[in-house]
Structure formats: C-alpha cells, structure tokens
Design a protein around this motif. Structure first.
Motif, PDB file in Angstrom:
ATOM      1  N   HIS A  52    -139.124 -42.070   8.008  1.00 47.88           N
ATOM      2  CA  HIS A  52    -140.094 -42.277   6.932  1.00 47.88           C
ATOM      3  C   HIS A  52    -139.677 -41.613   5.618  1.00 47.88           C
ATOM      4  O   HIS A  52    -140.234 -41.950   4.569  1.00 47.88           O
ATOM      5  CB  HIS A  52    -141.478 -41.821   7.387  1.00 47.88           C
ATOM      6  CG  HIS A  52    -142.044 -42.733   8.444  1.00 47.88           C
ATOM      7  ND1 HIS A  52    -142.416 -44.025   8.164  1.00 47.88           N
ATOM      8  CD2 HIS A  52    -142.255 -42.550   9.767  1.00 47.88           C
ATOM      9  CE1 HIS A  52    -142.855 -44.605   9.265  1.00 47.88           C
ATOM     10  NE2 HIS A  52    -142.753 -43.732  10.254  1.00 47.88           N
ATOM     11  N   SER A  53    -138.708 -40.732   5.681  1.00 50.80           N
ATOM     12  CA  SER A  53    -138.105 -40.255   4.433  1.00 50.80           C
ATOM     13  C   SER A  53    -137.361 -41.411   3.762  1.00 50.80           C
ATOM     14  O   SER A  53    -137.406 -41.574   2.532  1.00 50.80           O
ATOM     15  CB  SER A  53    -137.145 -39.094   4.703  1.00 50.80           C
ATOM     16  OG  SER A  53    -137.841 -37.972   5.204  1.00 50.80           O
ATOM     17  N   LEU A  56    -139.691 -43.881   1.992  1.00 52.26           N
ATOM     18  CA  LEU A  56    -140.071 -43.520   0.626  1.00 52.26           C
ATOM     19  C   LEU A  56    -139.089 -44.095  -0.393  1.00 52.26           C
ATOM     20  O   LEU A  56    -139.487 -44.462  -1.506  1.00 52.26           O
ATOM     21  CB  LEU A  56    -140.140 -41.996   0.494  1.00 52.26           C
ATOM     22  CG  LEU A  56    -141.252 -41.303   1.292  1.00 52.26           C
ATOM     23  CD1 LEU A  56    -141.121 -39.788   1.162  1.00 52.26           C
ATOM     24  CD2 LEU A  56    -142.627 -41.761   0.813  1.00 52.26           C
ATOM     25  N   VAL A  59    -139.999 -47.653  -0.849  1.00 52.52           N
ATOM     26  CA  VAL A  59    -141.249 -47.741  -1.628  1.00 52.52           C
ATOM     27  C   VAL A  59    -140.959 -47.582  -3.114  1.00 52.52           C
ATOM     28  O   VAL A  59    -141.468 -48.330  -3.956  1.00 52.52           O
ATOM     29  CB  VAL A  59    -142.254 -46.673  -1.166  1.00 52.52           C
ATOM     30  CG1 VAL A  59    -143.430 -46.575  -2.140  1.00 52.52           C
ATOM     31  CG2 VAL A  59    -142.759 -46.985   0.234  1.00 52.52           C
ATOM     32  N   SER A  63    -141.615 -50.448  -5.937  1.00 57.32           N
ATOM     33  CA  SER A  63    -142.542 -50.240  -7.049  1.00 57.32           C
ATOM     34  C   SER A  63    -141.853 -50.443  -8.394  1.00 57.32           C
ATOM     35  O   SER A  63    -142.408 -51.072  -9.301  1.00 57.32           O
ATOM     36  CB  SER A  63    -143.155 -48.835  -6.977  1.00 57.32           C
ATOM     37  OG  SER A  63    -142.156 -47.837  -7.070  1.00 57.32           O
ATOM     38  N   ALA A 155    -146.764 -48.069  -5.611  1.00 50.57           N
ATOM     39  CA  ALA A 155    -146.344 -46.762  -5.114  1.00 50.57           C
ATOM     40  C   ALA A 155    -147.439 -46.139  -4.252  1.00 50.57           C
ATOM     41  O   ALA A 155    -147.161 -45.559  -3.192  1.00 50.57           O
ATOM     42  CB  ALA A 155    -146.008 -45.845  -6.284  1.00 50.57           C
ATOM     43  N   PHE A 156    -148.693 -46.272  -4.694  1.00 44.82           N
ATOM     44  CA  PHE A 156    -149.814 -45.726  -3.915  1.00 44.82           C
ATOM     45  C   PHE A 156    -149.898 -46.394  -2.548  1.00 44.82           C
ATOM     46  O   PHE A 156    -150.038 -45.722  -1.519  1.00 44.82           O
ATOM     47  CB  PHE A 156    -151.130 -45.922  -4.681  1.00 44.82           C
ATOM     48  CG  PHE A 156    -152.345 -45.489  -3.902  1.00 44.82           C
ATOM     49  CD1 PHE A 156    -152.719 -44.159  -3.861  1.00 44.82           C
ATOM     50  CD2 PHE A 156    -153.109 -46.422  -3.210  1.00 44.82           C
ATOM     51  CE1 PHE A 156    -153.831 -43.754  -3.136  1.00 44.82           C
ATOM     52  CE2 PHE A 156    -154.218 -46.033  -2.482  1.00 44.82           C
ATOM     53  CZ  PHE A 156    -154.585 -44.688  -2.448  1.00 44.82           C
ATOM     54  N   LEU A 159    -146.948 -45.257  -0.396  1.00 45.58           N
ATOM     55  CA  LEU A 159    -147.128 -43.897   0.114  1.00 45.58           C
ATOM     56  C   LEU A 159    -148.169 -43.866   1.225  1.00 45.58           C
ATOM     57  O   LEU A 159    -148.011 -43.149   2.229  1.00 45.58           O
ATOM     58  CB  LEU A 159    -147.550 -42.969  -1.030  1.00 45.58           C
ATOM     59  CG  LEU A 159    -146.471 -42.659  -2.068  1.00 45.58           C
ATOM     60  CD1 LEU A 159    -147.073 -41.876  -3.235  1.00 45.58           C
ATOM     61  CD2 LEU A 159    -145.324 -41.878  -1.446  1.00 45.58           C
ATOM     62  N   THR A 162    -146.587 -45.269   4.299  1.00 48.42           N
ATOM     63  CA  THR A 162    -145.659 -44.288   4.864  1.00 48.42           C
ATOM     64  C   THR A 162    -146.404 -43.202   5.629  1.00 48.42           C
ATOM     65  O   THR A 162    -145.994 -42.805   6.732  1.00 48.42           O
ATOM     66  CB  THR A 162    -144.811 -43.650   3.750  1.00 48.42           C
ATOM     67  OG1 THR A 162    -144.122 -44.677   3.030  1.00 48.42           O
ATOM     68  CG2 THR A 162    -143.801 -42.668   4.322  1.00 48.42           C
ATOM     69  N   LEU A 163    -147.502 -42.721   5.047  1.00 46.41           N
ATOM     70  CA  LEU A 163    -148.305 -41.691   5.720  1.00 46.41           C
ATOM     71  C   LEU A 163    -148.880 -42.206   7.028  1.00 46.41           C
ATOM     72  O   LEU A 163    -148.807 -41.526   8.068  1.00 46.41           O
ATOM     73  CB  LEU A 163    -149.436 -41.233   4.790  1.00 46.41           C
ATOM     74  CG  LEU A 163    -150.425 -40.217   5.375  1.00 46.41           C
ATOM     75  CD1 LEU A 163    -149.709 -38.924   5.760  1.00 46.41           C
ATOM     76  CD2 LEU A 163    -151.546 -39.931   4.382  1.00 46.41           C
TER      77      LEU A 163
END
Length: 216
Positions: A52-53, A56, A59, A63, A155-156, A159, A162-163
């Motif tokens: 998941h790094s 990002l 992502v 974006s 981006a939101f 993220l 991803t979380l």
C-alpha cells in the motif's frame, strides 16, 4: 486551504464499492496470506505496508494525470470516465469467463527478512500496470466535477481507498492461518470468488456508465 471532497452520495457509494472490491480476495490478498502462513502475521503486515506504500504512488499519479486532463478538456475527462467504466466491465467479464488458475498454498515460499518483504511488496505493486489502470478507471467515477479541485478529490478518494485496503489486508494477515486452512479445504472457492468479484466489477462499470454525470 479548503479541502474539497466528493458529495455525500458519491462518497457513500465509493466506500461501499471499495469495501466490496477489497474484501474479495485478489492477488495482493493471496500474497499477504501466503507470507503470513509461511513467516507469521508480522511478515503479512510488513508485506501489507509495502504493497500500500506503492498504492500511494499510483494514487498520486492518477490525481495529477486526471486533473491535468480535465484542465485541458472536460470532454477528454468524460471520455476517460466512460473508458474506465468499460474497463471495469471488461475486468468483470474476464474474471467470470477467464481461465481459473489453481492456487497452491502448500508450496513453500522462500523466507525473507522484513526489509525484503517490504521491498518486494512495494515493487510488485508499483510495477503492476493493472494497478495503475484500475485507479485511472475507478477513481474518476466518483468525482463531482461541479465541486472543482479534481486533483484533491481524486487524491482524497485514493487515500481513503488505500486506508481501507491497508485495514482489510491487515485483517487477512491476522486471520491468515484460518483463512489459509479454509482455502485449502474449499473446492469451490475459486469459482465463487471469480463470480462474486466479476459481478461486482461489471455492476460498478454499468453504474458508472449509465449514471454518468447525471448522478452529480
């Protein structure tokens, strides 16, 4: 600076769609499960962080790229949205009608230190073109163009995805032993998994294609 996010309806639909897609075991989940079974839960968590790094990075690329596209042409952005919807449908059809590859959980995975586990997870996901294509197809479906700040919205959403992915994959790492045992015993798992995930991708693509900007 004001933080702009998609509307409540779009955000709620995004969370539901993301959770359904994330809890359906895919290659990254199976990778984490295999590492957890072979080397323990911590190895699964480290692999989760590495994967998941890299997410990002995808992502950020999505974006920046999609916001630049909208700045040049609103029509081009709409084309990307519909092309993305078609891509999601194609993924679903491929899932359902494609060849089922057997999963060998009995095979031993070479042991690796935690730094290598992180690096392997990061590189595998970073260099996976399907991950980049997925974000380019998935995220624009939930952007509210009327709110502006497309890059911030994407981006939101990225993220948040991803979380949610980190948490769901972490849960798989925690339950790796039990999940691995169930997968070994289940003769119907592959068929069930491919039909459930295939239908969800097709449904998501159709929703995006037919709702389009009218949903906004």
């Amino acid at each position: 600076m004001e933080i702009v996010i998609p509307g409540t309806a779009s955000l709620g639909l995004f969370i539901v769609a993301a959770l359904v897609l994330l809890v359906t075991p895919g290659p990254t989940v199976l990778y984490i499960v295999a590492r957890s079974i072979e080397q323990g839960r911590l190895a699964g968590f480290v692999s989760d962080v590495g994967i998941h790094s890299a997410t990002l990075v995808h992502v950020l690329a999505a974006s920046l790229g999609l916001s630049a596209l909208l700045a040049s042409s609103a029509l081009a952005f709409s084309i990307v949205k519909y092309a993305g919807a078609a891509y999601l449908i194609w993924i679903g059809l491929k899932k359902i009608f494609g060849r089922v590859e057997p999963i060998d959980f009995e095979a031993e995975t070479p042991r690796a230190d935690y730094a290598r586990l992180f690096r392997d997870g990061f590189i595998v996901n970073l260099l996976n073109p399907k991950t980049a294509l997925f974000f380019l197809a998935f995220l624009p479906q939930f952007v509210d163009v009327s709110r502006g700040h497309i890059a911030m919205q994407i981006a939101f959403l990225g993220l948040l995805f991803t979380l949610l992915g980190f948490i769901s994959d972490g849960c798989y790492a925690l339950a790796a032993s039990a999940a691995g045992g169930w997968l070994k015993r289940s003769k119907t798992y592959l068929n069930v998994e491919r039909y459930v995930s295939g239908v969800m991708f097709i449904g998501l693509g159709l929703t995006a294609a037919f709702a389009g900007n009218h949903r906004k």
